[in-house]
Design a protein around this motif. Structure first.
Motif, PDB file in Angstrom:
ATOM      1  N   ASP A 125       0.822  -1.217   0.000  1.00 11.37           N
ATOM      2  CA  ASP A 125       0.000   0.000   0.000  1.00 11.37           C
ATOM      3  C   ASP A 125       0.853   1.263   0.000  1.00 11.37           C
ATOM      4  OD1 ASP A 125      -2.378  -1.532   0.093  1.00 11.37           O
ATOM      5  OD2 ASP A 125      -2.183  -1.728   2.271  1.00 11.37           O
ATOM      6  N   GLY A 126       1.954   1.226  -0.762  1.00 12.93           N
ATOM      7  CA  GLY A 126       2.808   2.404  -0.887  1.00 12.93           C
ATOM      8  C   GLY A 126       3.845   2.551   0.208  1.00 12.93           C
ATOM      9  N   TRP A 127       3.828   1.652   1.185  1.00 13.52           N
ATOM     10  CA  TRP A 127       4.776   1.711   2.294  1.00 13.52           C
ATOM     11  C   TRP A 127       5.852   0.649   2.133  1.00 13.52           C
ATOM     12  CZ3 TRP A 127       4.700   5.349   6.169  1.00 13.52           C
ATOM     13  CH2 TRP A 127       3.539   6.135   6.276  1.00 13.52           C
ATOM     14  N   PHE A 128       7.102   1.048   2.407  1.00 17.03           N
ATOM     15  CA  PHE A 128       8.199   0.109   2.403  1.00 17.03           C
ATOM     16  C   PHE A 128       8.431  -0.399   3.823  1.00 17.03           C
ATOM     17  CE2 PHE A 128      12.944  -0.402   2.901  1.00 17.03           C
ATOM     18  CZ  PHE A 128      12.991  -1.654   2.313  1.00 17.03           C
ATOM     19  N   HIS A 129       8.339  -1.717   3.995  1.00 20.14           N
ATOM     20  CA  HIS A 129       8.571  -2.337   5.293  1.00 20.14           C
ATOM     21  C   HIS A 129      10.059  -2.667   5.392  1.00 20.14           C
ATOM     22  CE1 HIS A 129       4.286  -3.030   6.608  1.00 20.14           C
ATOM     23  NE2 HIS A 129       4.169  -2.516   5.389  1.00 20.14           N
ATOM     24  N   THR A 130      10.774  -1.885   6.201  1.00 25.39           N
ATOM     25  CA  THR A 130      12.234  -1.891   6.187  1.00 25.39           C
ATOM     26  C   THR A 130      12.847  -3.128   6.830  1.00 25.39           C
ATOM     27  OG1 THR A 130      12.449  -0.775   8.329  1.00 25.39           O
ATOM     28  CG2 THR A 130      12.194   0.624   6.370  1.00 25.39           C
ATOM     29  N   GLY A 131      12.135  -3.759   7.759  1.00 26.05           N
ATOM     30  CA  GLY A 131      12.737  -4.845   8.519  1.00 26.05           C
ATOM     31  C   GLY A 131      13.538  -4.345   9.707  1.00 26.05           C
ATOM     32  N   ASP A 132      13.700  -3.025   9.826  1.00 29.46           N
ATOM     33  CA  ASP A 132      14.374  -2.443  10.985  1.00 29.46           C
ATOM     34  C   ASP A 132      13.392  -2.324  12.140  1.00 29.46           C
ATOM     35  OD1 ASP A 132      16.772  -2.189   9.710  1.00 29.46           O
ATOM     36  OD2 ASP A 132      16.549  -0.071   9.245  1.00 29.46           O
ATOM     37  N   VAL A 133      13.843  -2.683  13.305  1.00 35.12           N
ATOM     38  CA  VAL A 133      13.015  -2.605  14.507  1.00 35.12           C
ATOM     39  C   VAL A 133      13.504  -1.440  15.354  1.00 35.12           C
ATOM     40  CG1 VAL A 133      12.289  -3.789  16.614  1.00 35.12           C
ATOM     41  CG2 VAL A 133      12.577  -5.071  14.489  1.00 35.12           C
ATOM     42  N   GLY A 134      12.574  -0.621  15.813  1.00 34.38           N
ATOM     43  CA  GLY A 134      12.964   0.521  16.624  1.00 34.38           C
ATOM     44  C   GLY A 134      11.756   1.235  17.179  1.00 34.38           C
ATOM     45  N   PHE A 135      11.978   2.475  17.627  1.00 31.81           N
ATOM     46  CA  PHE A 135      10.881   3.255  18.197  1.00 31.81           C
ATOM     47  C   PHE A 135      11.137   4.737  17.963  1.00 31.81           C
ATOM     48  CE2 PHE A 135      14.078   2.846  21.488  1.00 31.81           C
ATOM     49  CZ  PHE A 135      14.133   4.107  22.071  1.00 31.81           C
ATOM     50  N   MET A 136      10.087   5.535  18.142  1.00 29.91           N
ATOM     51  CA  MET A 136      10.191   6.993  18.122  1.00 29.91           C
ATOM     52  C   MET A 136       9.954   7.502  19.542  1.00 29.91           C
ATOM     53  SD  MET A 136       8.210   8.552  14.826  1.00 29.91           S
ATOM     54  CE  MET A 136       8.763   8.323  13.149  1.00 29.91           C
ATOM     55  N   ASP A 137      10.663   8.563  19.910  1.00 32.66           N
ATOM     56  CA  ASP A 137      10.360   9.176  21.196  1.00 32.66           C
ATOM     57  C   ASP A 137       9.276  10.225  21.016  1.00 32.66           C
ATOM     58  OD1 ASP A 137      11.570  11.513  20.255  1.00 32.66           O
ATOM     59  OD2 ASP A 137      13.401  11.251  21.418  1.00 32.66           O
ATOM     60  N   GLU A 138       8.977  10.949  22.067  1.00 35.18           N
ATOM     61  CA  GLU A 138       7.870  11.909  22.012  1.00 35.18           C
ATOM     62  C   GLU A 138       8.150  13.080  21.086  1.00 35.18           C
ATOM     63  OE1 GLU A 138      10.617  12.873  25.441  1.00 35.18           O
ATOM     64  OE2 GLU A 138       9.692  11.088  24.560  1.00 35.18           O
ATOM     65  N   ASP A 139       9.431  13.279  20.711  1.00 38.61           N
ATOM     66  CA  ASP A 139       9.797  14.362  19.791  1.00 38.61           C
ATOM     67  C   ASP A 139      10.073  13.851  18.375  1.00 38.61           C
ATOM     68  OD1 ASP A 139       9.733  16.433  21.806  1.00 38.61           O
ATOM     69  OD2 ASP A 139      11.580  15.561  22.594  1.00 38.61           O
ATOM     70  N   ARG A 140       9.719  12.605  18.105  1.00 44.49           N
ATOM     71  CA  ARG A 140       9.832  11.954  16.814  1.00 44.49           C
ATOM     72  C   ARG A 140      11.284  11.661  16.417  1.00 44.49           C
ATOM     73  NH1 ARG A 140       5.366  10.976  14.098  1.00 44.49           N
ATOM     74  NH2 ARG A 140       6.489  10.601  12.134  1.00 44.49           N
ATOM     75  N   TYR A 141      12.179  11.581  17.382  1.00 45.01           N
ATOM     76  CA  TYR A 141      13.507  11.071  17.104  1.00 45.01           C
ATOM     77  C   TYR A 141      13.403   9.556  16.969  1.00 45.01           C
ATOM     78  CZ  TYR A 141      15.643  15.585  18.032  1.00 45.01           C
ATOM     79  OH  TYR A 141      16.009  16.903  17.957  1.00 45.01           O
ATOM     80  N   ILE A 142      14.116   9.022  15.977  1.00 52.76           N
ATOM     81  CA  ILE A 142      13.986   7.605  15.627  1.00 52.76           C
ATOM     82  C   ILE A 142      15.186   6.833  16.179  1.00 52.76           C
ATOM     83  CG2 ILE A 142      13.819   5.974  13.703  1.00 52.76           C
ATOM     84  CD1 ILE A 142      12.819   8.541  12.062  1.00 52.76           C
ATOM     85  N   TYR A 143      14.899   5.753  16.872  1.00 53.09           N
ATOM     86  CA  TYR A 143      15.940   4.896  17.451  1.00 53.09           C
ATOM     87  C   TYR A 143      15.821   3.492  16.845  1.00 53.09           C
ATOM     88  CZ  TYR A 143      16.299   8.590  20.986  1.00 53.09           C
ATOM     89  OH  TYR A 143      16.450   9.803  21.620  1.00 53.09           O
ATOM     90  N   ILE A 144      16.910   3.007  16.281  1.00 49.27           N
ATOM     91  CA  ILE A 144      16.935   1.657  15.701  1.00 49.27           C
ATOM     92  C   ILE A 144      17.536   0.709  16.738  1.00 49.27           C
ATOM     93  CG2 ILE A 144      17.720   0.205  13.802  1.00 49.27           C
ATOM     94  CD1 ILE A 144      15.784   2.457  13.001  1.00 49.27           C
ATOM     95  N   SER A 145      16.766  -0.303  17.131  1.00 50.08           N
ATOM     96  CA  SER A 145      17.225  -1.215  18.180  1.00 50.08           C
ATOM     97  C   SER A 145      17.593  -2.599  17.653  1.00 50.08           C
ATOM     98  CB  SER A 145      16.145  -1.353  19.260  1.00 50.08           C
ATOM     99  OG  SER A 145      14.886  -1.659  18.692  1.00 50.08           O
ATOM    100  N   GLY A 146      17.278  -2.880  16.418  1.00 49.31           N
ATOM    101  CA  GLY A 146      17.607  -4.195  15.869  1.00 49.31           C
ATOM    102  C   GLY A 146      17.173  -4.286  14.423  1.00 49.31           C
ATOM    103  N   ARG A 147      17.446  -5.425  13.800  1.00 49.38           N
ATOM    104  CA  ARG A 147      17.093  -5.610  12.399  1.00 49.38           C
ATOM    105  C   ARG A 147      16.491  -6.990  12.208  1.00 49.38           C
ATOM    106  NH1 ARG A 147      21.923  -3.133  12.399  1.00 49.38           N
ATOM    107  NH2 ARG A 147      23.121  -5.044  12.133  1.00 49.38           N
ATOM    108  N   LYS A 148      15.311  -6.995  11.691  1.00 46.26           N
ATOM    109  CA  LYS A 148      14.694  -8.277  11.373  1.00 46.26           C
ATOM    110  C   LYS A 148      15.557  -9.061  10.392  1.00 46.26           C
ATOM    111  CE  LYS A 148       9.724  -7.427  12.017  1.00 46.26           C
ATOM    112  NZ  LYS A 148       8.422  -7.420  11.332  1.00 46.26           N
ATOM    113  N   LYS A 149      16.192  -8.358   9.526  1.00 47.33           N
ATOM    114  CA  LYS A 149      16.936  -9.005   8.449  1.00 47.33           C
ATOM    115  C   LYS A 149      18.280  -9.568   8.910  1.00 47.33           C
ATOM    116  CE  LYS A 149      15.016  -5.665   5.190  1.00 47.33           C
ATOM    117  NZ  LYS A 149      15.315  -4.619   4.201  1.00 47.33           N
TER     118      LYS A 149
END
Length: 527
Positions: A395-419
């Protein structure tokens, strides 16, 4: 009402020809080319390739020993003719080169004469290649001389109609299954990524880019094009040597440097003459491609200035997804500000990033999930691989396989990789490819390859091996086997022999458990 703005790569040449004909466009060692002289050579190359019988849509590969002006000439010439570029990693083995050229159905191959030995070892298996062009002395009487072709061809744009939807590049990447894939960039997606870089770095015609990222890595494509787009100058050096880097910065008054991985930055910081060079012209030092330990940044910012910018992306997108700007590199700030150095920043101007759970639902701040991405710079798909394309583009979205989270200020943290991709010294390594080679050893029963934290490489390749009952093998044998079959950066730095591997009830190896075990054994301490 006018239609949407469209542009193709060849138009960058046209724009700079009438805007900055006599301005410096590219520099390499003692060679300096203006936009006028570089366009002359690029158009001649484009016409030569067409006159040799290659046509729009024919993939053309190039194999060089290091960065040079010819790499950029090839990229532009193929863009003008509508022929997809296929960069070949100069560190690939002959087997890897043959597989890549075969998969991409390459019709033309441009190579540097210094790599003639490697080429000759693989030439018999390159059945699809119709045209070979040599930079320097050709190795075969049937090959064409690059410079002679330029002299024999007209310096005018070839009569080829290129559309923004046409394929511009086939870029090699690693796959979730361990099988290599090629990502399809169109002219539209490539230039969308370029515009993001221009906005983020506020590039102008006064910028001078030092590019020491190898020509087969993606920053070479979108960063070079971004600077050229604005009429800036490209400076190339042979290798990321501290002396060459610092000398080029001082000599050319470089404003943007691309790009550091931990190993390169450490070498520059440890260079005894670092303080003797004038690097005051630099606005940005870019880094990415491998996790950058906090301790290195803690040394780098005071010594080289708060001019570092981290870029996060993937081959499937022609550009970047997120950036951590110099203003956000606060070494002596609050705990929250320091923690942001572990992030990869926030979304680029035209990026749309979400963190979703296994059912595709967006999760809240601090909750881990898979990072998905959409934007105009997203790939069209994987070359001749509809199944893999369908698996990651939804549906137009690329599923990266990267696992992570965003904080309340939308900073992105990568914690692991599915791949389970390992990133060592800025190179992506698929564990399965290394495991398959190790398992060719007659004494090996099973093998698991993981990445463990390493202060020099970001991650080091580690092989954990189970031998067949009653069989023997040494670490040296396993490493030599890998050296014989793989690019050097994929070869394990160390090998451990164990009686068994931890597995799930379905028999899958628990790599997370191995990573945890060997990370602790290495004494690694997170920030």
């Amino acid at each position: 009402m006018q239609g949407a703005f469209t542009m193709v790569i060849g138009q960058i040449l046209e724009r700079n020809l009438w805007r900055y004909p006599h301005k410096e466009a590219m520099c390499f060692e003692n060679t300096r080319l203006s936009f006028l002289s570089s366009a002359d050579r690029i158009y001649r190359l484009a016409n030569a390739l067409c006159n040799l019988g290659l046509k729009k849509g024919d993939p053309v590969a190039f194999l060089l020993p290091h960065n040079m002006i010819e790499a950029q000439e090839i990229i532009f010439a193929l863009g003008v003719t509508g022929m997809p570029i296929v960069p070949i990693n100069a560190r690939f083995s002959s087997t890897e080169i043959a597989h890549l050229v075969s998969r991409c159905k390459v019709k033309g191959l441009i190579y540097h004469h210094s790599l003639s030995g490697l080429l000759e070892s693989v030439r018999p298996s390159l059945k699809n290649v119709q045209i070979f062009v040599a930079i320097g002395q050709p190795t075969s009487l049937e090959d064409y001389d690059y410079e002679k072709l330029l002299l024999q061809s007209p310096p005018t744009p070839p009569d080829v109609s290129v559309k923004e939807s046409d394929i511009a590049a086939l870029i090699h990447t690693s796959g979730t299954t361990g099988m290599p894939k090629e990502v399809i960039w169109t002219h539209k997606s490539w230039l969308a990524g370029v515009r993001d870089i221009i906005i983020t770095f506020q590039l102008t015609d006064r910028d001078i880019l030092l590019m020491f990222t190898p020509y087969f890595h993606i920053p070479f494509f979108w960063f070079n094009l971004a600077v050229s787009y604005m009429g800036g100058c490209l400076v190339f050096i042979r290798r990321p040597d501290p002396h060459l880097i610092l000398e080029a910065i001082e000599k050319h008054k470089v404003t943007v440097v691309s790009h550091f991985v931990p190993t390169t930055l450490i070498r520059v910081l440890d260079f005894p003459d670092l303080d003797r060079y004038d690097v005051s012209s630099v606005r940005y030092y870019m880094y990415g491609g491998a996790p950058m330990p906090f301790g290195i940044l803690e040394r780098a910012v005071p010594k080289m200035g708060n001019r570092f910018i981290q870029l996060y992306g993937f081959t499937e997108l022609a550009g970047c997804a997120a950036a951590l700007t110099p203003e956000e590199h606060i070494i002596d700030g609050t705990e929250k500000e320091r923690r942001r150095l572990l992030s990869c920043g926030r979304e680029m101007p035209s990026s749309d990033i979400r963190i979703v759970d296994e059912r595709g639902r967006v999760v809240g701040p601090g909750v881990e999930g898979e990072l998905i991405y959409r934007g105009d710079n997203l790939m069209k798909g994987y070359w001749r691989n509809p199944a893999e394309t369908k698996a990651v583009l939804k549906d137009g979205w690329f599923h990266t396989g990267d696992v992570g989270f965003m904080d309340e200020d939308r900073y992105i943290y990568i914690s692991g990789r599915k791949k389970d991709i390992i990133i060592s010294g800025g190179e992506n390594i698929t564990p399965k490819q290394v495991e398959d080679v190790i398992c060719k050893h007659p004494s090996v029963e099973m093998a698991a390859v993981i990445g463990i934290p390493d202060p020099k490489w970001g991650e080091a390749v580690k092989a954990v091996v189970v031998l067949k009952k009653g069989k023997q093998a040494t670490e040296e044998e396993i490493i030599q086997l890998c050296k014989d079959n793989l690019a050097s950066y994929k070869v394990p730095k160390s090998v451990d022999f164990v009686p068994s591997l931890p597995t799930t009830h379905t028999g899958k190896i628990k790599k997370w458990e191995l990573r945890e075990r060997y990370t602790k054994k290495a004494g690694h301490k997170p920030l």
